[in-house]
Design a protein around this motif. Structure first.
Motif, PDB file in Angstrom:
ATOM      1  N   THR A 133       0.837  -1.203   0.000  1.00 35.55           N
ATOM      2  CA  THR A 133       0.000   0.000   0.000  1.00 35.55           C
ATOM      3  C   THR A 133       0.872   1.254   0.000  1.00 35.55           C
ATOM      4  O   THR A 133       0.607   2.202  -0.744  1.00 35.55           O
ATOM      5  N   TYR A 134       1.920   1.254   0.800  1.00 39.87           N
ATOM      6  CA  TYR A 134       2.835   2.396   0.844  1.00 39.87           C
ATOM      7  C   TYR A 134       3.453   2.643  -0.539  1.00 39.87           C
ATOM      8  O   TYR A 134       3.497   3.789  -1.010  1.00 39.87           O
ATOM      9  N   GLU A 135       3.936   1.599  -1.187  1.00 41.77           N
ATOM     10  CA  GLU A 135       4.545   1.747  -2.522  1.00 41.77           C
ATOM     11  C   GLU A 135       3.544   2.334  -3.511  1.00 41.77           C
ATOM     12  O   GLU A 135       3.896   3.212  -4.309  1.00 41.77           O
ATOM     13  N   ASP A 136       2.303   1.865  -3.474  1.00 43.88           N
ATOM     14  CA  ASP A 136       1.268   2.406  -4.358  1.00 43.88           C
ATOM     15  C   ASP A 136       0.968   3.874  -4.039  1.00 43.88           C
ATOM     16  O   ASP A 136       0.774   4.685  -4.947  1.00 43.88           O
ATOM     17  N   VAL A 137       0.938   4.210  -2.763  1.00 43.07           N
ATOM     18  CA  VAL A 137       0.683   5.595  -2.360  1.00 43.07           C
ATOM     19  C   VAL A 137       1.817   6.504  -2.845  1.00 43.07           C
ATOM     20  O   VAL A 137       1.567   7.592  -3.364  1.00 43.07           O
ATOM     21  N   VAL A 138       3.046   6.063  -2.700  1.00 42.29           N
ATOM     22  CA  VAL A 138       4.186   6.856  -3.192  1.00 42.29           C
ATOM     23  C   VAL A 138       4.059   7.051  -4.706  1.00 42.29           C
ATOM     24  O   VAL A 138       4.249   8.162  -5.215  1.00 42.29           O
ATOM     25  N   GLU A 139       3.718   5.991  -5.426  1.00 46.69           N
ATOM     26  CA  GLU A 139       3.540   6.077  -6.878  1.00 46.69           C
ATOM     27  C   GLU A 139       2.442   7.091  -7.219  1.00 46.69           C
ATOM     28  O   GLU A 139       2.594   7.923  -8.121  1.00 46.69           O
ATOM     29  N   GLY A 140       1.334   7.051  -6.483  1.00 44.43           N
ATOM     30  CA  GLY A 140       0.253   8.002  -6.700  1.00 44.43           C
ATOM     31  C   GLY A 140       0.668   9.431  -6.393  1.00 44.43           C
ATOM     32  O   GLY A 140       0.353  10.357  -7.147  1.00 44.43           O
ATOM     33  N   CYS A 141       1.391   9.626  -5.299  1.00 48.66           N
ATOM     34  CA  CYS A 141       1.855  10.978  -4.918  1.00 48.66           C
ATOM     35  C   CYS A 141       2.794  11.554  -5.968  1.00 48.66           C
ATOM     36  O   CYS A 141       2.674  12.727  -6.350  1.00 48.66           O
ATOM     37  N   GLU A 142       3.738  10.745  -6.432  1.00 44.71           N
ATOM     38  CA  GLU A 142       4.681  11.227  -7.443  1.00 44.71           C
ATOM     39  C   GLU A 142       3.958  11.547  -8.751  1.00 44.71           C
ATOM     40  O   GLU A 142       4.228  12.568  -9.391  1.00 44.71           O
ATOM     41  N   GLY A 143       3.016  10.684  -9.147  1.00 42.36           N
ATOM     42  CA  GLY A 143       2.229  10.948 -10.352  1.00 42.36           C
ATOM     43  C   GLY A 143       1.384  12.205 -10.216  1.00 42.36           C
ATOM     44  O   GLY A 143       1.272  12.988 -11.166  1.00 42.36           O
ATOM     45  N   PHE A 144       0.810  12.409  -9.041  1.00 43.60           N
ATOM     46  CA  PHE A 144      -0.023  13.590  -8.816  1.00 43.60           C
ATOM     47  C   PHE A 144       0.814  14.869  -8.852  1.00 43.60           C
ATOM     48  O   PHE A 144       0.408  15.860  -9.466  1.00 43.60           O
TER      49      PHE A 144
END
Length: 165
Positions: A133-144
């Protein structure tokens, strides 16, 4: 100010993780003064509860400060207050559209869509996997952040900070 509301089912795992990670990232970039960042739930199940111990432990493990938070449910008034209402999965998006009268202003987004993916961020309440979940959240934050930059919503502070290094 760019006003962001992260959403998950209970507001104790994914959305609080996203709130803390995104807050940490914008502070590190010197952009914190450009944002209002919060999180909420689509359900009422966890209202008043603190972030899940798995979220707290993962943030501690990676050295990111936990944003103090108590679970709360999104309201129709929040729709007017925030520019981006970012759900973690398909069920969140479906519930948000129902709760927010169909999203007439197009403010509701699925988090990983900013990273070019239609994937859901799995709920660690069920999976127990806070690392994923953390890895996905980081991916989402960077994309955003990239999305905001590409759409001209961030001021020049990010470039100025990079130039001064």
């Amino acid at each position: 100010m760019i006003k962001i509301l992260f959403i998950c089912h209970g507001n104790i795992c994914r959305s609080t993780l996203a709130e803390s990670v995104f807050t940490h990232k914008v502070k590190a970039l010197g952009l914190a003064d450009q944002f209002v960042i919060d999180s909420s739930a689509t359900s009422r199940e966890e209202i008043g509860n603190p972030p899940h111990r798995g979220t707290v432990n993962k943030l501690r493990e990676v050295g990111i400060p936990l944003v103090p938070h108590r679970a709360k449910q999104i309201t129709l008034a929040d729709y007017d207050k925030f520019d981006y209402i970012i759900g973690m999965d398909t069920a969140n998006i479906r519930n948000l559209n129902r709760m927010l009268k169909g999203d007439p202003e197009g403010k509701v987004y699925k988090f990983l869509s900013f990273a070019g993916s239609g994937r859901d961020i799995a709920d660690p309440w069920y999976t127990g996997n806070f690392d994923e979940t953390y890895e996905d959240v980081v991916e989402g934050c960077e994309g955003f952040l990239k999305y905001l930059e590409e759409h001209g919503e961030l001021s020049n502070k990010r470039e100025k900070k990079a130039d001064s290094k």
